[in-house]
Design an enzyme around this catalytic site. Structure first.
Site, short mmCIF file in Angstrom:
data_model
loop_
_atom_site.label_atom_id
_atom_site.label_comp_id
_atom_site.label_asym_id
_atom_site.label_seq_id
_atom_site.Cartn_x
_atom_site.Cartn_y
_atom_site.Cartn_z
N VAL A 99 0.86 -1.17 0.00
CA VAL A 99 0.00 0.00 0.00
C VAL A 99 0.89 1.22 0.00
O VAL A 99 2.02 1.18 0.51
CB VAL A 99 -0.96 0.02 1.22
N SER A 100 0.41 2.32 -0.57
CA SER A 100 1.28 3.47 -0.75
C SER A 100 1.35 4.38 0.46
O SER A 100 2.15 5.29 0.51
CB SER A 100 0.83 4.29 -1.98
#
Length: 199
Positions: free
Chosen positions: A21-22
């Site tokens: 996930v960023s």
């Protein structure tokens, strides 16, 4: 290169998940929900390159007979060259690679069709990201021309940064601080390293 079949769990080895996930705000649990994996490796940072600690750990951990589950191709790699390198490298070691969203399982058995699918789908994912970046650039350029683009504002003011540094120095967990201040772990470390204007 590899044979592609519908995603099914294997039982020869371990079922390992990789999640990217960023930011700390994104919910990584949904990516591989309900698969009952033996172990999951999670990176909370951009996938712009291969410099991801948990991806490296996962690739080192995987053994012959294991299956690597990833939500989608773009979670594993952001360009076609890296995607092919990872998948080929794993399948040559006897590791299966399962992409849940695409419904594909690469097993290491020779198949021209699977090679084509990996290349085509990876190329489409890369092309889609390029289009998104181009639209963002065009939107920023139009906003600047109209005089309404202000750039990205800092998430925390100086007083908040001082409080963040004090609490981190006192031993509070950084993951909890990132959630409370609603910033990513990367942003948190940037603030901690940045000098403040006041003591």
């Amino acid at each position: 290169m590899t044979e592609v079949t519908q995603v099914t769990k294997t039982h020869r080895g371990k079922d390992i998940g990789y999640v990217r996930v960023s930011s700390a705000e994104q919910n990584e649990a949904r990516q591989l929900e309900g698969l009952g994996l033996d172990r999951t490796f999670t990176d909370k940072l951009s996938g712009k390159d291969m410099n991801r600690p948990q991806l490296s750990a996962a690739l080192e951990y995987l053994r012959d007979g294991d299956t690597l589950f990833v939500h989608s191709m773009d979670r594993l790699a952001r360009n076609l060259d890296d995607l092919r390198k990872i998948v080929l490298g794993l399948t040559e070691r006897g590791v299966h690679v399962s992409f849940v969203k695409e419904g594909l399982l690469f097993t290491g058995e020779d198949s021209p069709m699977s090679n084509l699918l990996l290349s085509v789908m990876g190329a489409f994912a890369e092309f889609e990201r390029s289009l998104i970046r181009e639209r963002q650039r065009e939107g920023i350029a139009a906003a600047k021309k109209a005089g309404v683009y202000k750039g990205r504002r800092p998430k925390l003011n100086e007083a908040m940064v001082i409080d963040l540094k004090r609490r981190a120095a006192n031993g509070e967990k950084r993951a909890m601080l990132a959630r409370e201040f609603k910033i990513s772990r990367e942003t948190l470390y940037t603030y901690l390293e940045k000098p403040t204007l006041t003591a």
